[in-house]
Enzyme design. Structure first.
Site, PDB file in Angstrom:
ATOM      1  N   GLU A   1       9.560   1.541  10.947  1.00  7.80           N
ATOM      2  CA  GLU A   1      10.591   2.570  10.765  1.00  7.80           C
ATOM      3  C   GLU A   1       9.867   3.914  10.834  1.00  7.80           C
ATOM      4  O   GLU A   1       9.129   4.265   9.907  1.00  7.80           O
ATOM      5  CB  GLU A   1      11.297   2.403   9.418  1.00  7.80           C
ATOM      6  CG  GLU A   1      12.189   1.171   9.390  1.00  7.80           C
ATOM      7  CD  GLU A   1      12.930   0.999   8.076  1.00  7.80           C
ATOM      8  OE1 GLU A   1      13.454  -0.086   7.863  1.00  7.80           O
ATOM      9  OE2 GLU A   1      12.960   1.951   7.272  1.00  7.80           O
TER      10      GLU A   1
ATOM     11  N   GLU B   1       9.346  16.577  15.194  1.00  7.56           N
ATOM     12  CA  GLU B   1       9.843  16.307  13.840  1.00  7.56           C
ATOM     13  C   GLU B   1       9.130  17.264  12.876  1.00  7.56           C
ATOM     14  O   GLU B   1       7.912  17.174  12.692  1.00  7.56           O
ATOM     15  CB  GLU B   1       9.555  14.858  13.441  1.00  7.56           C
ATOM     16  CG  GLU B   1      10.165  14.501  12.106  1.00  7.56           C
ATOM     17  CD  GLU B   1       9.801  13.098  11.615  1.00  7.56           C
ATOM     18  OE1 GLU B   1       8.623  12.737  11.687  1.00  7.56           O
ATOM     19  OE2 GLU B   1      10.711  12.389  11.153  1.00  7.56           O
TER      20      GLU B   1
ATOM     21  N   CYS C   1      13.939  10.732   7.085  1.00  9.68           N
ATOM     22  CA  CYS C   1      13.842  10.278   8.473  1.00  9.68           C
ATOM     23  C   CYS C   1      15.159  10.431   9.217  1.00  9.68           C
ATOM     24  O   CYS C   1      15.182  10.714  10.405  1.00  9.68           O
ATOM     25  CB  CYS C   1      13.358   8.837   8.524  1.00  9.68           C
ATOM     26  SG  CYS C   1      14.407   7.724   7.601  1.00  9.68           S
TER      27      CYS C   1
ATOM     28  N   LYS D   1       0.879  -1.181   0.000  1.00 13.52           N
ATOM     29  CA  LYS D   1       0.000   0.000   0.000  1.00 13.52           C
ATOM     30  C   LYS D   1       0.910   1.222   0.000  1.00 13.52           C
ATOM     31  O   LYS D   1       1.438   1.613   1.034  1.00 13.52           O
ATOM     32  CB  LYS D   1      -0.884  -0.020   1.261  1.00 13.52           C
ATOM     33  CG  LYS D   1      -2.243   0.643   1.114  1.00 13.52           C
ATOM     34  CD  LYS D   1      -2.229   2.130   0.809  1.00 13.52           C
ATOM     35  CE  LYS D   1      -1.947   2.996   2.015  1.00 13.52           C
ATOM     36  NZ  LYS D   1      -1.681   4.411   1.638  1.00 13.52           N
TER      37      LYS D   1
HETATM   38  P1  NAD Z   1       2.256   8.484   7.533  1.00  8.10           P
HETATM   39  O1  NAD Z   1       2.406   7.684   8.773  1.00  8.10           O
HETATM   40  O2  NAD Z   1       1.251   9.564   7.499  1.00  8.10           O
HETATM   41  O3  NAD Z   1       1.881   7.531   6.300  1.00  8.10           O
HETATM   42  C1  NAD Z   1       2.688   6.440   5.939  1.00  8.10           C
HETATM   43  C2  NAD Z   1       1.824   5.380   5.288  1.00  8.10           C
HETATM   44  O4  NAD Z   1       0.906   4.878   6.259  1.00  8.10           O
HETATM   45  C3  NAD Z   1       0.977   5.882   4.124  1.00  8.10           C
HETATM   46  O5  NAD Z   1       0.967   4.899   3.104  1.00  8.10           O
HETATM   47  C4  NAD Z   1      -0.414   6.027   4.735  1.00  8.10           C
HETATM   48  O6  NAD Z   1      -1.448   5.886   3.806  1.00  8.10           O
HETATM   49  C5  NAD Z   1      -0.406   4.876   5.726  1.00  8.10           C
HETATM   50  N1  NAD Z   1      -1.357   5.015   6.847  1.00  8.10           N
HETATM   51  C6  NAD Z   1      -1.796   6.145   7.447  1.00  8.10           C
HETATM   52  N2  NAD Z   1      -2.672   5.840   8.436  1.00  8.10           N
HETATM   53  C7  NAD Z   1      -2.777   4.481   8.471  1.00  8.10           C
HETATM   54  C8  NAD Z   1      -3.500   3.566   9.274  1.00  8.10           C
HETATM   55  N3  NAD Z   1      -4.311   3.972  10.248  1.00  8.10           N
HETATM   56  N4  NAD Z   1      -3.355   2.245   9.041  1.00  8.10           N
HETATM   57  C9  NAD Z   1      -2.527   1.802   8.074  1.00  8.10           C
HETATM   58  N5  NAD Z   1      -1.823   2.626   7.264  1.00  8.10           N
HETATM   59  C10 NAD Z   1      -1.934   3.951   7.467  1.00  8.10           C
HETATM   60  O7  NAD Z   1       3.721   9.003   7.175  1.00  8.10           O
HETATM   61  P2  NAD Z   1       4.144   9.989   5.998  1.00  8.10           P
HETATM   62  O8  NAD Z   1       3.727  11.356   6.371  1.00  8.10           O
HETATM   63  O9  NAD Z   1       3.707   9.401   4.696  1.00  8.10           O
HETATM   64  O10 NAD Z   1       5.734   9.848   6.047  1.00  8.10           O
HETATM   65  C11 NAD Z   1       6.568  10.670   6.799  1.00  8.10           C
HETATM   66  C12 NAD Z   1       7.006   9.975   8.082  1.00  8.10           C
HETATM   67  O11 NAD Z   1       7.698   8.773   7.775  1.00  8.10           O
HETATM   68  C13 NAD Z   1       7.961  10.796   8.908  1.00  8.10           C
HETATM   69  O12 NAD Z   1       7.600  10.738  10.255  1.00  8.10           O
HETATM   70  C14 NAD Z   1       9.307  10.098   8.695  1.00  8.10           C
HETATM   71  O13 NAD Z   1      10.253  10.294   9.711  1.00  8.10           O
HETATM   72  C15 NAD Z   1       8.872   8.687   8.585  1.00  8.10           C
HETATM   73  N6  NAD Z   1       9.911   7.881   7.929  1.00  8.10           N
HETATM   74  C16 NAD Z   1      10.695   7.045   8.686  1.00  8.10           C
HETATM   75  C17 NAD Z   1      11.712   6.304   8.087  1.00  8.10           C
HETATM   76  C18 NAD Z   1      12.613   5.408   8.906  1.00  8.10           C
HETATM   77  O14 NAD Z   1      13.350   4.650   8.309  1.00  8.10           O
HETATM   78  N7  NAD Z   1      12.587   5.473  10.219  1.00  8.10           N
HETATM   79  C19 NAD Z   1      11.922   6.412   6.720  1.00  8.10           C
HETATM   80  C20 NAD Z   1      11.108   7.273   5.985  1.00  8.10           C
HETATM   81  C21 NAD Z   1      10.112   7.996   6.605  1.00  8.10           C
END
Ligand code: NAD
Length: 501
Positions: free
Chosen positions: A264, A395, A298, A189
């Site tokens: 992550e 963040e 991240c 997804k």
């Molecule tokens: P997000 O959590 O809003 O969304 C990530 C994914 O989760 C999307 O595909 C979204 O549709 C899905 N999602 C949202 N709510 C959900 C739910 N209730 N159930 C299942 N899936 C759901 O994150 P974002 O804004 O897309 O990405 C940015 C974040 O990702 C930042 O916090 C960043 O630090 C983190 N990140 C971490 C790493 C790491 O390796 N630690 C790497 C990249 C990004």
């Protein structure tokens, strides 16, 4: 013709495959559409790229069933054959790397200078895990006095992979390649704000010979399609990259079906610069790690902690560098910062200007939103911050750096560890004993000493505290996607206990 114009012309050709159509899901090797659609817009000029099918729980169900049906044959396929297919995927990524980079830039606002490398990193991820496919089941032999214990690993089953919008292509390969190498089947997804390259990736994989149903992809919003994936009983584990609060929601959603999870999550990573550091190298690394990839990264170095002897000089040098950063069209190779992913994210990033002012930080470089339809923002540098300020704790996930002063090592460690996150840390000192001592105390999953973030695929990647659960990379990925089994064979000396004789 300028390089920007050349890239725009090439992009126009590549975008034809998306224009005027609804981007479908890919389930069991077939295109599937949904009743509802969402729109994919470019952050560069807010133009609509295409409609995208918005997946429902029933689309997720179809994809999970396809992954379940394909699982036994993929699990039982000899590792050597899986390795060959995954290498073919890597080859096909390399062949289309320029196209992937251009489309990713247009869809996410990330600069082409970084996206070209990110596409090739995706291929490297496939190659690295392809080479481990044959040995993925290997375990240990643990002899005891009366048993020979043999451990083996078997793939856990169909898994769900949920990815974010920042560098979505590279991150998807990072999660999907080890799942496939271990013998799991996948339902992916992708993030709703950046769906395009996930489509290219699955097309590439199928073209490289991946059997039907082994990898399925459903677009949609997190609260519906994402949620359904985390709740589906056929899905045995969820590998998730995204925000910490979403990780908590996924844990709750997956609890009924006892999902194994790998997270992550976010970060607020410190760069700690001691007085004895190599000033120029530390400056280059601190600037690069927060202002590359639009700060939407991240492992970005979003806090710089500088020892008092260097503080004024370092902050002055930072100000000069930040004022020099080139904000512009992401397809121009000279551009260093492109537009942010979405107007909502842009509003979040710029909202911290007021927060910082109220909290009493100095805004050394003020990065306001740009003019025009795109979601451009100028880079920001906050200085003289203290650890309780929101700009030092939260963040922000944009081209925004918070600079803070410390007097000694103990104070630096206290500030560095004072946040909820614990993903990465960067330490700059020429004192090796201090580097080791400080790294040992730093609450982070990954620490680089006298270096920017450089990934080496056999090493563990992941975070502590609110930054994650579990590690990727090397053999750690296989620990997540596989079950470990112990087989104890009695050697003959073992006496069987008797009852009722
Ligand atoms: P997000 O959590 O809003 O969304 C990530 C994914 O989760 C999307 O595909 C979204 O549709 C899905 N999602 C949202 N709510 C959900 C739910 N209730 N159930 C299942 N899936 C759901 O994150 P974002 O804004 O897309 O990405 C940015 C974040 O990702 C930042 O916090 C960043 O630090 C983190 N990140 C971490 C790493 C790491 O390796 N630690 C790497 C990249 C990004």
């Amino acid at each position: 013709m300028s390089k920007l114009q050349e890239n725009l012309d090439l992009l126009a050709g590549h975008l034809k495959q998306f224009h005027g159509r609804t981007l479908p899901h890919r389930i069991n090797g077939e295109d599937v559409t949904s009743e509802r659609v969402m729109q994919s817009r470019s952050p560069v000029d807010d133009s609509v790229i295409c409609d995208v099918a918005e997946g429902s729980a029933s689309d997720i169900d179809a994809a999970a069933r396809a992954a379940q049906a394909a699982f036994p044959a993929w699990r039982d396929m000899p590792g050597k054959q899986r390795k060959k297919i995954l290498h073919a995927v890597a080859d096909a990524i390399v062949a289309r790397a320029d196209e992937i980079a251009l489309i990713e830039s247009w869809d996410t606002g990330q600069c082409i200078r970084f996206m070209s490398k990110a596409a090739l990193r995706g291929a490297e991820n496939f190659r690295f895990f392809a080479d481990q496919a044959e040995g993925a089941r290997n375990g240990q032999t643990l002899p005891s006095t009366d048993h020979m214990n043999i451990t083996t690993r078997t793939p856990i089953g169909p898994v769900g992979i949920i990815t974010p919008w920042n560098t979505p292509f590279m991150l998807s390969t990072w999660k999907i390649a080890p799942a496939l190498a271990s013998g799991c089947t996948v339902v992916h997804k992708p993030a709703e704000w950046s769906p395009l390259t996930a489509r290219l990736l699955i097309e590439i994989a199928e073209g490289a010979g991946l059997p039907k149903g082994v990898w399925n992809m459903v677009n949609g919003v997190g609260e519906e399609a994402g949620r359904a994936l985390t709740e589906h009983p056929a899905i045995k584990a969820i590998a998730f990259v995204g925000e910490s609060s979403t990780g908590s929601a996924i844990m709750r959603q997956g609890s009924e079906t006892l999902k194994r999870v790998h997270f992550e999550l976010g970060g607020k990573n410190p760069v700690v610069v001691f007085d004895d550091a190599d000033f120029d190298r530390a400056l280059d690394a601190a600037v690069f790690m927060i202002y590359s990839l639009n700060g939407e990264r991240c492992t970005s170095s979003s806090r710089v902690l500088i020892q008092s002897g260097l503080y004024n000089r370092f902050v002055t040098a930072l100000e000069q560098r930040v004022n020099n950063l080139k904000v512009g069209h992401p397809l121009d190779p000279a551009t260093e910062i492109g537009p942010l992913i979405h107007p909502r994210h842009l509003a979040k990033v710029t909202s911290y200007l007021d927060v910082a002012e109220k909290d009493g930080a100095r805004i050394a470089v003020r990065g306001e939103a740009g003019e025009g339809d795109g979601y451009f923002v100028n880079p920001t540098l906050y200085a003289d911050a203290t650890q309780n300020m929101r700009i030092a704790q939260e963040e922000i996930f944009g081209p925004v750096l918070t600079a803070m002063k410390f007097d000694d090592e103990a104070e630096a460690l206290a500030i560095a560890n004072s946040v909820a996150y614990g993903l990465a840390g960067y330490v700059w000192t020429n004192d090796v004993t201090r580097a080791l001592r400080f790294s040992d105390g730093l609450e982070a999953g990954m620490i680089w000493v006298n270096s920017e973030n450089v990934r080496h695929l056999p090493t563990p990647f992941g975070g502590t505290k609110a930054s994650g659960i579990g590690r990727d990379g090397g053999d750690w990925s296989f620990d997540f996607y596989m079950e470990t089994k112990n087989i104890a064979i009695a050697t003959g000396q073992h006496k069987i206990s008797k009852l009722g004789v």
